[in-house]
Write an enzyme that holds these catalytic residues in place. Structure first.
Site, PDB file in Angstrom:
ATOM      1  N   TYR A   1      15.707  21.830 -83.165  1.00  0.00           N
ATOM      2  CA  TYR A   1      15.025  20.553 -83.411  1.00  0.00           C
ATOM      3  C   TYR A   1      15.875  19.384 -82.895  1.00  0.00           C
ATOM      4  O   TYR A   1      15.374  18.487 -82.209  1.00  0.00           O
ATOM      5  CB  TYR A   1      14.760  20.405 -84.918  1.00  0.00           C
TER       6      TYR A   1
ATOM      7  N   SER B   1      12.900  11.339 -83.427  1.00  0.00           N
ATOM      8  CA  SER B   1      13.308  11.499 -84.830  1.00  0.00           C
ATOM      9  C   SER B   1      14.671  10.849 -84.991  1.00  0.00           C
ATOM     10  O   SER B   1      15.394  10.652 -84.010  1.00  0.00           O
ATOM     11  CB  SER B   1      13.415  12.998 -85.146  1.00  0.00           C
TER      12      SER B   1
HETATM   13  P1  NAD Z   1       2.711  17.718 -89.141  1.00  0.00           P
HETATM   14  O1  NAD Z   1       3.009  19.185 -89.270  1.00  0.00           O
HETATM   15  O2  NAD Z   1       1.833  17.085 -90.158  1.00  0.00           O
HETATM   16  O3  NAD Z   1       2.113  17.414 -87.708  1.00  0.00           O
HETATM   17  C1  NAD Z   1       2.460  18.123 -86.559  1.00  0.00           C
HETATM   18  C2  NAD Z   1       1.266  18.122 -85.660  1.00  0.00           C
HETATM   19  O4  NAD Z   1       1.569  18.888 -84.489  1.00  0.00           O
HETATM   20  C3  NAD Z   1       0.040  18.785 -86.329  1.00  0.00           C
HETATM   21  O5  NAD Z   1      -1.116  18.064 -85.968  1.00  0.00           O
HETATM   22  C4  NAD Z   1       0.038  20.163 -85.719  1.00  0.00           C
HETATM   23  O6  NAD Z   1      -1.258  20.733 -85.707  1.00  0.00           O
HETATM   24  C5  NAD Z   1       0.532  19.841 -84.313  1.00  0.00           C
HETATM   25  N1  NAD Z   1       1.025  21.006 -83.598  1.00  0.00           N
HETATM   26  C6  NAD Z   1       1.926  21.928 -83.985  1.00  0.00           C
HETATM   27  N2  NAD Z   1       2.068  22.870 -83.045  1.00  0.00           N
HETATM   28  C7  NAD Z   1       1.229  22.529 -82.017  1.00  0.00           C
HETATM   29  C8  NAD Z   1       0.913  23.102 -80.768  1.00  0.00           C
HETATM   30  N3  NAD Z   1       1.464  24.251 -80.364  1.00  0.00           N
HETATM   31  N4  NAD Z   1       0.014  22.469 -79.995  1.00  0.00           N
HETATM   32  C9  NAD Z   1      -0.589  21.323 -80.391  1.00  0.00           C
HETATM   33  N5  NAD Z   1      -0.326  20.733 -81.569  1.00  0.00           N
HETATM   34  C10 NAD Z   1       0.580  21.324 -82.369  1.00  0.00           C
HETATM   35  O7  NAD Z   1       4.122  17.004 -89.056  1.00  0.00           O
HETATM   36  P2  NAD Z   1       4.514  15.449 -88.945  1.00  0.00           P
HETATM   37  O8  NAD Z   1       5.549  15.230 -89.961  1.00  0.00           O
HETATM   38  O9  NAD Z   1       3.337  14.576 -88.876  1.00  0.00           O
HETATM   39  O10 NAD Z   1       5.275  15.460 -87.534  1.00  0.00           O
HETATM   40  C11 NAD Z   1       4.786  14.817 -86.368  1.00  0.00           C
HETATM   41  C12 NAD Z   1       5.944  14.516 -85.435  1.00  0.00           C
HETATM   42  O11 NAD Z   1       6.834  13.599 -86.096  1.00  0.00           O
HETATM   43  C13 NAD Z   1       6.778  15.739 -85.056  1.00  0.00           C
HETATM   44  O12 NAD Z   1       7.169  15.646 -83.705  1.00  0.00           O
HETATM   45  C14 NAD Z   1       7.981  15.625 -85.967  1.00  0.00           C
HETATM   46  O13 NAD Z   1       9.113  16.239 -85.428  1.00  0.00           O
HETATM   47  C15 NAD Z   1       8.147  14.107 -86.035  1.00  0.00           C
HETATM   48  N6  NAD Z   1       8.911  13.629 -87.192  1.00  0.00           N
HETATM   49  C16 NAD Z   1       8.458  13.829 -88.474  1.00  0.00           C
HETATM   50  C17 NAD Z   1       9.209  13.336 -89.544  1.00  0.00           C
HETATM   51  C18 NAD Z   1       8.754  13.480 -90.989  1.00  0.00           C
HETATM   52  O14 NAD Z   1       9.521  13.139 -91.892  1.00  0.00           O
HETATM   53  N7  NAD Z   1       7.537  13.922 -91.263  1.00  0.00           N
HETATM   54  C19 NAD Z   1      10.412  12.681 -89.287  1.00  0.00           C
HETATM   55  C20 NAD Z   1      10.843  12.519 -87.971  1.00  0.00           C
HETATM   56  C21 NAD Z   1      10.076  12.984 -86.927  1.00  0.00           C
END
Ligand code: NAD
Length: 257
Positions: free
Chosen positions: A152, A139
């Site tokens: 985080y 991130s």
């Molecule tokens: P999201 O909530 O849509 O996806 C998260 C995924 O992780 C989901 O598929 C969820 O089911 C899964 N998950 C959660 N807990 C779990 C567990 N215990 N075991 C297995 N799977 C699990 O969120 P996203 O925004 O797509 O985030 C995905 C990644 O990207 C994360 O690591 C997040 O920190 C990172 N990220 C997101 C953003 C953003 O703006 N959306 C920015 C920077 C980084």
């Protein structure tokens, strides 16, 4: 460019960025394993859709990334993998003195330690097959901080550090290990917050996006899940064979500020 014949495991990929990455890897020809901790018909249907849309093999394997042994079992059940994308992640926001300790443990486990376990399980097979690509979804918070996000930010900085270590340990193998550092990405979860925020601030959609959500993103545009997938496919390409142990920011200029 084609990844046909390569197999990919993407953790946390039944929604958002993980699903976007799985779709782009499949579009490039890779067989994919989707994952989350649930085991519903919808989860398996997502894999079936990807298989029929892109003509690849796609499976859904349920495994809880908060548990080390399940992380390792995911890789074993997948039969190893050529491409490992560590994407599963959760968030919790609170001042450090009020930060729930169980939430801290869960974020460190899912956002950081899961990558340790899956990489430990996947690297021997990559070495044996003579090819491997590891992409850790960190991130902008792997490189910078914000208040109230102690767990985080700690986990994502940890992922960036661990990425460098594994890159050094695999430097003489045909394996690379890198981290993508997204800024704010438009996922279904983020999209669903826009209407409420519009009401809360009595603002237009454009103003909410520009002046509330994307205050730290100089482009004033969300990154997309397709861009995360495209960057992952690039890191799996021959052009990226000498890119290892580093981060690629896809953040509209966030970390340039
Ligand atoms: P999201 O909530 O849509 O996806 C998260 C995924 O992780 C989901 O598929 C969820 O089911 C899964 N998950 C959660 N807990 C779990 C567990 N215990 N075991 C297995 N799977 C699990 O969120 P996203 O925004 O797509 O985030 C995905 C990644 O990207 C994360 O690591 C997040 O920190 C990172 N990220 C997101 C953003 C953003 O703006 N959306 C920015 C920077 C980084």
């Amino acid at each position: 460019m084609t990844l046909s014949g390569k197999s990919a495991v993407i953790t946390g990929s039944n929604s958002g960025i993980g699903l976007g990455i799985a779709r782009e890897l499949a579009r490039a020809g890779a067989d994919v394993v989707l994952n989350s901790y649930t085991d519903s018909d919808e989860d398996h249907a997502l894999a079936a859709e990807i298989a029929s849309e892109f003509g690849v093999t796609a499976r859904y394997i349920s495994a809880d990334m908060s548990k080390g042994e399940e992380c390792r079992r995911l890789v074993a059940d997948a039969g190893g993998c050529d491409i490992l994308v560590n994407n599963a992640g959760i968030q919790h926001v609170a001042p450090v003195e009020a930060f729930d300790a169980a939430k801290w443990d869960a974020i460190i486990a899912i956002n950081m330690s899961s990558a340790f376990h899956t990489m430990a399980a996947a690297v021997p097979g990559m070495r044996a097959r003579g090819w491997g690509r590891i992409v850790n979804i960190a991130s902008a918070h792997g490189l910078t901080a914000s208040p109230y996000k102690s767990a985080y930010v700690a986990a994502k900085h940890g992922v960036v550090g661990m990425t460098k270590v594994v890159a050094l340990e695999t430097a003489e193998d045909p394996i690379t290990c890198n981290a993508i550092c997204p800024g704010y990405v438009l996922t279904p979860l983020v999209e669903s917050q826009i209407p409420d925020t519009m009401k809360e601030y009595d603002m237009s959609r454009e103003d909410v996006i520009k002046n509330v959500m994307l205050t730290r993103q100089p482009s004033k545009e969300f990154a997309t899940v397709e861009q995360m997938g495209g960057t992952t496919v690039f890191l799996c390409s021959d052009a990226a064979a000498q890119i290892t142990g580093t981060t690629i920011s896809v953040d509209g200029g966030w970390t340039a500020l």
